[in-house]
Design a protein around this motif. Structure first.
Motif, short mmCIF file in Angstrom:
data_model
loop_
_atom_site.label_atom_id
_atom_site.label_comp_id
_atom_site.label_asym_id
_atom_site.label_seq_id
_atom_site.Cartn_x
_atom_site.Cartn_y
_atom_site.Cartn_z
N UNK A 104 38.60 -13.38 -27.13
CA UNK A 104 37.66 -13.55 -28.13
C UNK A 104 36.62 -14.14 -28.01
N UNK A 105 36.20 -14.44 -26.95
CA UNK A 105 35.05 -15.19 -26.59
C UNK A 105 34.21 -14.24 -26.04
N UNK A 106 32.80 -14.30 -26.93
CA UNK A 106 31.73 -13.18 -26.77
C UNK A 106 30.72 -13.66 -25.96
N UNK A 107 30.10 -13.04 -24.95
CA UNK A 107 28.97 -13.35 -24.31
C UNK A 107 27.65 -13.70 -25.23
N UNK A 108 27.69 -12.88 -26.49
CA UNK A 108 26.43 -13.29 -27.31
C UNK A 108 26.39 -14.63 -27.96
N UNK A 115 24.26 -16.52 -19.86
CA UNK A 115 24.87 -15.61 -20.63
C UNK A 115 25.51 -14.43 -19.56
N UNK A 116 24.34 -14.04 -18.58
CA UNK A 116 24.88 -12.95 -17.68
C UNK A 116 25.75 -13.73 -16.34
N UNK A 117 26.03 -14.80 -16.44
CA UNK A 117 26.85 -15.57 -15.31
C UNK A 117 28.13 -15.49 -15.72
N UNK A 118 28.61 -15.47 -16.86
CA UNK A 118 30.03 -15.64 -17.39
C UNK A 118 30.74 -14.38 -17.04
N UNK A 119 32.16 -14.49 -16.53
CA UNK A 119 32.83 -13.48 -16.08
C UNK A 119 34.02 -13.50 -17.13
N UNK A 120 34.26 -12.41 -17.88
CA UNK A 120 35.36 -12.35 -18.87
C UNK A 120 36.01 -10.98 -18.60
N UNK A 385 23.18 -3.37 -20.08
CA UNK A 385 23.13 -4.88 -19.91
C UNK A 385 24.19 -5.66 -20.15
N UNK A 386 25.34 -5.12 -21.25
CA UNK A 386 26.40 -5.93 -21.30
C UNK A 386 27.37 -6.10 -20.49
N UNK A 387 27.23 -5.53 -19.17
CA UNK A 387 28.18 -5.28 -17.91
C UNK A 387 29.06 -4.41 -17.92
N UNK A 388 29.06 -3.50 -19.21
CA UNK A 388 29.91 -2.33 -19.19
C UNK A 388 29.25 -0.85 -18.76
N UNK A 389 30.05 0.03 -18.28
CA UNK A 389 29.62 1.18 -17.92
C UNK A 389 30.37 2.32 -18.65
N UNK A 407 30.86 -5.83 -13.73
CA UNK A 407 30.15 -6.94 -12.71
C UNK A 407 29.86 -8.26 -13.70
N UNK A 408 29.40 -9.25 -13.13
CA UNK A 408 29.33 -10.60 -13.74
C UNK A 408 28.03 -10.61 -14.30
N UNK A 409 27.21 -9.59 -13.93
CA UNK A 409 25.61 -9.61 -14.74
C UNK A 409 25.54 -8.43 -15.00
N UNK A 410 24.23 -8.11 -15.71
CA UNK A 410 23.79 -6.78 -16.16
C UNK A 410 23.90 -5.53 -15.14
#
Length: 528
Positions: A104-108, A115-120, A385-389, A407-410
């Protein structure tokens, strides 16, 4: 955890005290019960500080303390989650459910600086990951491609001034090209000569070099480590006037480079001279894509448009597509009559180049800025950019697969290739985290779609007759020559779909511009 939370609130109270406010967590003029502790600092108005210069320094120090504390919380949280998963597996070997304590923790909700260094992760995706680059690249990966004979290689281009050729079978780095003096922004395998590679760089140069490999040696013994071959000199170097963001092959003996000077240049490989320059964009060019069988060129720009150039005449005609509201990061040929574009506005549009309609055929809303896309057998791979493909059907726009938190960043770029004659795919991705991952996509959601299945069957059954393989240079398809795929704003906006217009006046042609002194060899030398 409670002690850390208390320290974070203490730092926030100090920040509030600096602007003359009292910030008690329970009773204060700043109602902290309604303020997210992570976003509250960013909402402080610095204009109310009595001593701005000194206060800003102090405020930044406090923000750094909050950032360190928050990162420590995340690291501890991830470690605890791994322990729970490990003990959960020991207690129940048949239980395949993965406990996710941070879903439930959102990068936003995290500071933009981290924000781009967080690995969830919302699930265990390691089963799909075939291999990952380790420390081969030391900086951002801008481009990944698939090519070579039978699509047996992956290529990557990085800001560390190198380009690397990887074995698709073993995941080893086979060749590292070190001939550039600036960031390597794109790489393309030759589709007439499989051994040639084209790279564009921030050093204002385009290089053509040869990746000669003993392919049988790599296949004989997968367990033996092979030393990475180093190449430092190109076969041909062509110099432009500004940073080159991308370059692509135009038929057999020509290439096209896209530059930050808002123009694209057509080069004659044999003589090393420029044939013409395409002008008209109002912003730096971000991408260039060429038709595989026709002298057609697509240029993308930060001005929010991409243009289709017909170079079959001395004075090329141009079509302008302006349906995006932000920078267009890539645009590709999709069959004979369709085009596809991606943008920072969070949309991917599919267009009909013959239509005079004011809107695209299909619009895909991806929530996050879309970077360099790739295409294979009417399947789009969109890095976000949200690390999804995300994988979409180019036929009807259906979502087929989502590789979450790849990935852990964009994620900056992708390359998609089919696994033999099966319905499985390999998905390569490059990111700002300096890693290239290769994923094995075993099942697509839309494989029960009749149109999609027919398209895949036709591509498998007729590898040389498919209209897609004839025209799409970036699709990374069966013949292995399709190659297409700096930084983004994190907001998304609805595209206005302003439409397509034709404007020949915004293009000027220059023939036989000064010969490039950096040319070293002719085309005949390249193929030796």
């Amino acid at each position: 955890m409670s002690d850390r939370r208390q320290r974070i609130y203490t730092v926030l109270n100090k920040c509030a005290t600096m602007i003359g406010e009292t910030s008690d967590p329970l009773n204060s003029s700043i109602d902290t019960s309604n303020i997210d502790p992570l976003l509250g600092v960013t909402n402080i108005c610095l204009s109310s500080l009595e001593n701005p210069s000194a206060s800003k320094v102090r405020l930044r120090q406090l923000l750094r303390q909050v950032e360190k504390e928050f990162e420590a919380v995340l690291v501890e949280n991830i470690a605890l989650r791994k322990e729970l998963e490990r003990y959960g597996g020991l207690n129940n070997n048949n239980n395949n459910t993965h406990v996710t304590t941070t879903s439930k923790l959102r990068a936003a909700n995290i500071f933009p600086m981290i924000r781009n260094r967080v690995v969830l992760r919302t699930g265990n995706q390691s089963d799909d990951l075939m291999f990952s680059s380790t420390n081969q690249h030391q900086d951002v990966i801008w481009d990944v491609q698939v090519g070579g004979l039978d699509d047996r290689y992956f290529g990557s281009a990085s800001a560390d001034k190198t380009s690397v050729i990887w074995s698709r079978k073993t995941g080893r780095s086979l060749i590292q090209y070190q001939g550039h003096r600036g960031s390597v922004n794109s790489c393309r395998f030759g589709y007439f000569d499989h051994d040639l590679v084209l790279t564009a760089s921030g050093d204002h140069e385009v290089h053509i070099w040869k990746c000669s490999l003993d392919e049988n040696k790599d296949d004989e013994d997968e367990d033996n480590e092979m030393n990475t071959q180093i190449i430092r000199s190109p076969l041909l170097a062509l110099r432009g006037d500004d940073v080159l963001s991308c370059a692509d092959w135009l038929q057999r003996d020509q290439i096209v480079s896209a530059s930050w000077d808002r123009s694209a240049t057509l080069w004659q490989v044999e003589t090393g001279t420029s044939l013409r320059t395409l002008y008209g964009h109002d912003g730096e060019l971000t991408y260039v894509s060429c038709h595989q069988t026709k002298p057609l060129v697509i240029t993308s720009s930060r001005d929010g448009t991409f243009r289709l150039w017909d170079c079959r005449t001395p004075s090329p005609s141009v079509q302008i597509f302006n349906g995006h509201t932000k920078a267009v990061n890539s645009a590709l040929f999709l069959g004979n009559d369709r085009l596809v574009s991606s943008s920072d506005d969070g949309f991917v549009h599919i267009w009909d180049s013959r239509s005079t309609s004011c809107s695209p055929l299909i619009s895909l809303e991806c929530v996050s800025p879309c970077n360099r896309i790739s295409l294979s057998h009417d399947i789009l791979a969109i890095p976000l950019d949200n690390r999804d493909i995300r994988l979409y059907s180019a036929i009807n726009g259906d979502k087929l697969h989502v590789q979450r938190r790849a990935h852990t960043r964009a994620v900056q770029c992708t390359a998609l290739v089919q696994c033999g004659n099966s319905m499985e795919f390999l998905l390569a991705s490059g990111s700002l985290d300096r890693h290239m991952h290769v994923w094995h996509i075993k099942k697509l959601k839309g494989t029960n779609n009749n149109k999609l299945m027919k398209s895949l069957d036709d591509s498998i059954g007729s590898p040389t007759g498919s209209s897609f393989n004839e025209t799409n240079k970036n699709g990374n398809g069966i013949d292995g020559q399709n190659k297409k795929a700096n930084k983004r704003t994190p907001l998304t906006e609805k595209a206005n779909n302003l439409g397509i217009s034709t404007d020949k006046k915004q293009m000027a042609t220059t023939s036989n511009i000064t010969s490039d002194k950096q040319s070293q060899r002719t085309l005949s030398t390249l193929t030796k």
